[in-house]
Design an enzyme around this catalytic site. Structure first.
Site, PDB file in Angstrom:
ATOM      1  N   HIS A 358       0.807  -1.231   0.000  1.00  0.00           N
ATOM      2  CA  HIS A 358       0.000   0.000   0.000  1.00  0.00           C
ATOM      3  C   HIS A 358       0.837   1.277   0.000  1.00  0.00           C
ATOM      4  CE1 HIS A 358      -3.249  -2.828   0.874  1.00  0.00           C
ATOM      5  NE2 HIS A 358      -2.455  -3.315   1.807  1.00  0.00           N
ATOM      6  N   CYS A 359       2.006   1.212  -0.662  1.00  0.00           N
ATOM      7  CA  CYS A 359       2.912   2.379  -0.746  1.00  0.00           C
ATOM      8  C   CYS A 359       3.400   2.842   0.626  1.00  0.00           C
ATOM      9  CB  CYS A 359       2.267   3.554  -1.476  1.00  0.00           C
ATOM     10  SG  CYS A 359       1.761   3.182  -3.139  1.00  0.00           S
ATOM     11  N   VAL A 360       3.447   1.919   1.595  1.00  0.00           N
ATOM     12  CA  VAL A 360       3.987   2.270   2.924  1.00  0.00           C
ATOM     13  C   VAL A 360       5.070   1.236   3.247  1.00  0.00           C
ATOM     14  CG1 VAL A 360       3.344   2.969   5.289  1.00  0.00           C
ATOM     15  CG2 VAL A 360       1.626   3.028   3.489  1.00  0.00           C
TER      16      VAL A 360
END
Ligand SMILES: Cc1ncc(COP(=O)(O)O)c(C=O)c1O
Length: 402
Positions: A358-360
């Site tokens: 999730h782009c984290v």
């Protein structure tokens, strides 16, 4: 809130067998009203705004002003010129990161759960310009412990740049209190509102935050639309990321007189259909009521949590209390890759969720996780859909884990 009536506005649900769409934290669906507003632009006045003076262009300019006023009023902002249209939240935050012209040694503090959009720009600027960085534990902030923030602020901070609701587990930080504390120490605050603004009543004036970025495509708006809000006096010190036509008053061969906000940040022809559609999206949400939407999502999250809490080999992310996670329910099944979980749910039950990091990335890597499966709810999801989601996850856990 009458979900049955709401669903009639969404073309996807008019299909004979619509999928169960639980991926609104990535991108929401759009109601007919938003699509109609965009079509109206393309069919009836498909011209440019703020330039030509003929009747079609004038109509576009009027509609753009209306959209700006509606978005501003949606977030409690009186001066609509403090609302900038961008192509997404990433562009909004990059504009600030690069435009603030921070200098070597300036300190920027974020949390350990930032989306790459509020992480990568700082990583690169720290390398390029010698900015100093500080990280706060999102979880501690969420639990109300502001001591680590005080300690950071006492070291001298130029900008506190934090995600308001994280996109991993859906929990939120006490932004208003943090802003107060930061201002007491002379720091500016920017917040990433991508997962907060679409789901909660929001009053940015009361919050007193200096800069706030979010994307419209997560709140019923068209793809490729974002917002940057900022206090006038703060934005006037931010250099635009993109310069050119429409963003200047007058130029000579050697000089360019950059316009004040909002044109300062909107050089080049804009996404007029997207902006007009964004106005329609906030009007739609406002008509339904953000309190009601927020409560509906929490109710769905309680159903998901109650239904899956005791499933063997299933672990949930974030606070145990579902009411602290808004519209996001993230989980892992022991021994299974999140992408496999998502693909199987789609295949066997037409349940559409998001999977991965999730782009984290830093958060997952530092917790030794490959990512997670994330179901996210919005105003159009029903309790029946949640029951089908629960049943299909139980089936996958039973069939595919040891
Ligand atoms: C918390 C958060 N911040 C930033 C972004 C990036 O938003 P955009 O795609 O509009 O740039 C997202 C998108 O998923 C997000 O969830």
């Amino acid at each position: 809130m009458d979900v049955t009536r709401v669903r009639k506005d969404f073309p996807l649900f008019q299909q004979e067998k619509p999928p169960i769409y639980l991926d609104s934290a990535c991108q929401s669906l759009r109601p007919r009203q938003v699509i109609d507003a965009m079509n109206e632009y393309y069919c009836d006045f498909p011209a440019c705004g703020g330039r030509s003076v003929h009747r079609l262009a004038t109509e576009v300019s009027i509609r753009l002003d209306k959209a700006r006023e509606d978005v501003a009023s949606f977030v409690g902002v009186k001066d609509a010129e403090c609302v900038m249209f961008t192509k997404n939240a990433t562009e909004s935050m990059n504009t600030v990161a690069k435009g603030l012209r921070l200098e070597r040694g300036d300190r920027v503090v974020t949390t350990d759960m930032e989306h790459n959009s509020n992480h990568v720009p700082w990583v690169l600027l720290a390398k390029e310009k010698g900015l100093r960085r500080g990280y706060l534990s999102f979880q501690e902030l969420e639990q109300g412990n502001l001591e680590p923030l005080k300690e950071e602020l006492e070291k001298g901070v130029k900008l506190l740049s934090v995600v308001h609701t994280n996109n991993v587990d859906g929990s939120s930080i006490p932004l208003k209190k943090m802003v107060e504390l930061a201002h007491d120490h002379g720091a500016l605050v920017m917040a990433d509102g991508c997962q907060y603004a679409p789901h909660n009543p929001l009053d940015l004036t009361d919050m007193d935050v200096d800069l706030y970025a979010w994307s419209m495509h997560k709140m019923l708006g068209p793809s490729g639309t974002g917002i940057l809000y900022g206090k006038r006096e703060v934005l006037e010190k931010v250099e635009p990321l993109v310069t050119g036509g429409g963003g200047v008053a007058i130029t000579t061969y050697d000089t360019a007189d950059i316009l004040p906000i909002p044109e300062r940040f909107e050089a080049g022809l804009q996404n007029y259909a997207g902006i007009i559609g964004s106005g329609a999206a906030v009007r739609y949400l406002q008509d339904i009521g953000m309190e009601e939407i927020s409560e509906h999502e929490r109710r769905l999250n309680v159903i998901a949590t109650d239904g899956l809490m005791y499933v063997r080999n299933l672990s949930m992310l974030g606070p145990a209390d579902p009411r602290r996670k808004g519209g996001i329910f993230s989980f892992n099944l022991k021994g299974m890759l999140p992408h496999d979980v998502a693909m199987i749910l789609d295949e066997i039950a037409s349940v559409l969720i998001r999977s991965g990091m999730h782009c984290v990335h830093p958060y997952f890597s530092s917790h030794g996780l490959e990512g997670c499966a994330r179901a996210s709810f919005y105003l159009y999801n029903t309790e029946e859909e949640l029951r089908r989601f629960i049943e299909s996850v139980k089936y996958v856990a039973e069939k595919f884990t040891d």
